[in-house]
Enzyme design. Structure first.
Site, PDB file in Angstrom:
ATOM      1  N   HIS A 284       0.819  -1.215   0.000  1.00 24.67           N
ATOM      2  CA  HIS A 284       0.000   0.000   0.000  1.00 24.67           C
ATOM      3  C   HIS A 284       0.852   1.264   0.000  1.00 24.67           C
ATOM      4  O   HIS A 284       0.443   2.275  -0.554  1.00 24.67           O
ATOM      5  CB  HIS A 284      -0.941   0.017   1.207  1.00 24.67           C
ATOM      6  CG  HIS A 284      -2.162  -0.812   0.984  1.00 24.67           C
ATOM      7  ND1 HIS A 284      -2.179  -2.157   1.206  1.00 24.67           N
ATOM      8  CD2 HIS A 284      -3.393  -0.491   0.518  1.00 24.67           C
ATOM      9  CE1 HIS A 284      -3.385  -2.626   0.904  1.00 24.67           C
ATOM     10  NE2 HIS A 284      -4.132  -1.642   0.477  1.00 24.67           N
ATOM     11  N   GLY A 285       1.991   1.224   0.622  1.00 26.30           N
ATOM     12  CA  GLY A 285       2.809   2.428   0.627  1.00 26.30           C
ATOM     13  C   GLY A 285       4.142   2.211   1.302  1.00 26.30           C
ATOM     14  O   GLY A 285       4.268   1.382   2.196  1.00 26.30           O
TER      15      GLY A 285
END
Lengths: 442, 340
Positions: A284-285
């Site tokens: 996701h990041g």
């Protein structure tokens, strides 16, 4: 997140490498050669992802760790923008070559069709992460104009736009105000911002998915569902079967099962779950907040598995088994609370910000929403809770019947009245200030 | 064409027609219920009426600025004056407004009063998207193309905002339908506000000041933004070319506001030195500065909030300006920055 034109070369290169790798794997009978081609595909896809998305994160983290041991290091930092959609199309490329390697699909020999599979525009930026066995055969089919299919696609797009522009972007105003100035808030605004973020991220991402699936449907392409009323989940495991389904199933098929899934010793099973969710968080990041978010969900699942017998026993002792509706409501409420705790890490700009929220979320609580410091009046709150309530009402209906066929049976005046109202609501209450989709940063 | 396609096209056109009619009706409703109740629009309507009352189409004193000016200057107490202030206004709007007054409305203006407050050129206060909040009015002063350039927005979005203001305006429309709008009293451009800042608790006053600090100086650290400065220079040049005298005003603020920006290290002297360097270059010695910044530090009862005067403060302040102008004028026709 960048949309530089030269990044087209990246997706073209990725497409070509995976196309060659697929053919190489499929046309070879020698296991070693297959392994080499799979290795090329894995290396190129993961290398691309690492270089553009994670290099700076690992570089900074290494510097920070070494600093703890008084070792000064100035690691290289790349000044590059992350190409749009890279996290999504690399997973899709990986799933393709792995499926070919496993013999589940035959390699695609037409470069054009393969390129369309990778870059099919509705899902290029934010998914759903489609599997080749679902999408590729559809490109070979002839697609005729079908009134029902086209109008159904348009209706789904309309619902997606409504969720994105009317709900998500409206909630984003309050959420960003609080989370970007976190030290200015305590108590009620922190609770409200967290709650709003839960609906913002759902509407933002599922809105995009609806638009993507709807626009593909208009062209006659069926894509997999990505969301299934996730906040009605009664457990975390159910949540992950309903939230970002294309990603969850990807991790299940290409990471969890290869790790051994649950067909291993219990401690190893738990470790597998944790690995999958930490990797999912990292996907996701490139930030510790996402890693903690992922790990937290891993722990939730482990906790759920461990406590399941106790929960069942407790329900029997307290006679609650006789009130399944009440149990359902309690389970949904409990699961939703756990998810919201996770969202705090997900949305916070840093780990220290997230910890600040936990330390201050119950400090100076006030039940007067008008004095919450969000700058929202009575009408604003009525509007926000109204649109969220409306969406959840539709979700409840969705649990009992399919909305689009349900609407098709209604008189034309009623149907058109609903569509016009929806469009008017989008135009009047939408926020039109170039707000990006949250998942586009991933 | 297959029957399916014919049905789709027919139904699509009928649906679009119904949709467009609905939107046009709502847009019309929005313009009459919301846009025409906005203070900026009402001011323009009243100004059009007031124009007829000016003797020989002459105004001696024209005040320009943002809400500091619109709240503070009551033309009732300053002979032959008009308040052209615009809430959240800036020098881009001031320039075009002045040009419109002189060239389109053919008003002869003797002296203009320009606001020179600490936030006047700040980056935060002069974000491009805040320029020309009312496009119906701005459209009379410059083209939509020019507005799109100044706002740094696409021409398409400016067109939509100008002709379909209802888009994104659902909340305002709902509010105006369910509640009766409270209209602020106006007199020659002055807005009457009746709150009393002195009645607030100390913490609330500080919260107000902090909020205003954010509005004026918040996230953008630039103290003197380029575009407003360019238009400031253009305004001065225009005034000089048209033989209009210039007086600068530093409007009064509360003690709390001053303490807040002092704590936040907002430079004052350096800022004004830089601004007056530009003024000197264009006007030489031909201007006056009226510094009322700290005039009402001990009179919180004159304030509506931390940096805007209420109607009592406006009266006292306007009388004070009037007196100071008399003393300026008494001392001779050649105005000098040291006079007042």
């Amino acid at each position: 997140m960048g949309g530089k034109p030269e990044y087209i070369i990246l997706i073209m290169a990725s497409t070509f490498i995976n196309y060659i790798a697929g053919i190489g794997i499929g046309s070879s009978n020698i296991q070693k050669r297959k392994n080499i081609f799979l290795g090329i595909s894995l290396f190129s896809n993961l290398g691309l992802l690492f270089g553009f998305k994670y290099f700076n994160f690992f570089s900074d983290s290494l510097r920070a760790i070494l600093q703890q041991f008084s070792i000064q290091l100035n690691p290289i930092t790349l000044k590059i923008l992350m190409p749009v959609g890279i996290s999504f199309y690399t997973l899709q490329c990986l799933s393709y070559t792995i499926d070919v390697y496993r013999g589940e699909i035959k390699p695609e020999r037409h470069l054009g069709y393969f390129a369309v599979y990778i870059s099919f525009f509705p899902k290029l930026l934010l998914g759903p992460i489609e599997r080749a066995k679902n999408l590729l055969p559809q490109f070979y089919e002839k697609h005729y104009f079908d009134y029902k299919r086209v109008t159904d696609g348009l209706k789904l797009m309309l619902w997606g736009f409504f969720k994105k522009v009317v709900i998500a972007d409206q909630l984003a105003i309050s959420v960003n105000m609080v989370f970007d100035n976190i030290q200015d808030y305590t108590g009620t605004p922190l609770i409200l911002a967290t709650l709003f973020f839960a609906f913002q991220i759902y509407c933002d991402f599922s809105g995009y998915s609806d638009i993507a699936i709807g626009s593909a449907q208009i062209m006659g392409i069926r894509m997999m569902d990505n969301f299934n009323r996730p906040y009605f989940s009664r457990s975390i495991s159910e949540f992950w079967r309903r939230w970002h389904i294309s990603l969850s199933s990807w991790f299940k098929d290409y990471l969890y099962i290869p790790l051994g899934g649950n067909r291993v010793s219990v401690p190893r099973w738990y470790v597998n779950l944790l690995i999958v969710f930490i990797v999912s968080g990292l996907w996701h990041g490139a930030n510790w907040t996402f890693i903690v978010w992922g790990a937290l969900h891993g722990f939730y699942l482990i906790f759920e598995i461990i406590t399941k017998p106790f929960k069942n026993r407790l329900l029997q002792i307290t006679w609650m088994v006789r009130s399944p509706k009440l149990v359902q409501v309690l389970e949904i409420g409990f699961t939703f609370t756990l998810i919201n705790i996770g969202w705090i890490f997900f949305r916070a700009n840093s780990l220290s910000d997230a910890l600040y929220v936990f330390a201050n979320i119950f400090r100076g609580l006030s039940f007067n929403l008008l004095e919450s410091g969000l700058g929202l009046g009575r009408l604003d709150f009525a509007y926000i809770f109204g649109i969220i309530g409306f969406m959840e009402l539709i979700h409840l209906l969705q649990g009992r019947t399919q909305i689009r066929p349900f609407l098709s049976d209604k008189p034309v005046l009623l149907r058109w009245g609903i569509y016009v109202t929806m469009i008017v609501l989008i135009l009047l209450f939408g926020v039109f200030d170039e707000t990006e989709f949250i998942y586009s940063q991933f | 064409m297959r029957p399916d396609k014919i049905k789709f096209v027919k139904n699509g056109m009928l649906f679009l027609f119904i949709l467009v009619v609905t939107i046009l009706a709502l847009n019309h409703l929005y313009i009459s219920l919301v846009q025409h109740n906005l203070i900026s629009y009402r001011k323009e309507v009243l100004y059009a009426e007031d124009l007829n009352t000016f003797k020989n189409k002459e105004i001696e004193f024209a005040f320009f600025g943002d809400s500091h000016a619109t709240f503070a200057v009551n033309p009732l107490y300053i002979n032959n004056s008009y308040n052209f202030g615009i809430n959240h206004g800036n020098y881009i709007e001031t320039y075009y407004k002045l040009r419109k007054i002189v060239e389109q409305d053919n008003l002869k203006v003797d002296t203009i009063f320009l606001e020179l407050d600490l936030h006047t050129f700040s980056g935060t206060f002069n974000e491009p998207q805040d320029r020309f909040s009312n496009l119906e009015i701005a459209g009379e002063m410059l083209s939509l193309r020019e507005i799109s350039e100044l706002r740094e927005e696409s021409w398409w979005s400016i067109i939509m905002e100008r002709y379909f203001p209802v888009f994104g305006g659902g909340m305002s429309l709902t509010e105006s339908v369910i509640t009766k709008p409270k209209l602020t009293s106006l007199y020659f451009g002055w807005e009457k506000h009746t709150k009393d800042f002195s009645q607030l608790e100390d913490n609330t006053k500080k919260d107000y000041a902090y909020g205003k600090y954010n509005v004026h100086f918040g996230e953008n650290p630039v103290r003197i933004s380029k575009v407003p400065l360019i238009y400031f220079i253009k305004t001065l040049t225009y005034a000089k070319d048209n033989k209009i005298k210039v007086i600068f005003i530093k409007y009064p603020v509360s003690k709390e506001y001053d303490e807040m920006i002092t704590n936040k290290n907002i430079q004052k002297e350096d800022y004004y030195t830089r601004i007056f360097a530009y003024v000197d270059e264009i006007l030489g010695e031909e201007f006056v500065v009226l510094d009322y910044y700290g005039l009402f530090f001990d009179n919180p009862e004159y304030f509506n909030d931390d940096d805007h005067l209420n109607y009592i403060g406006a009266e006292v302040f306007s009388r004070k300006i009037s007196e100071d102008l008399n003393s300026c004028i008494d001392e001779g026709p050649e105005m000098n920055k040291n006079v007042c």
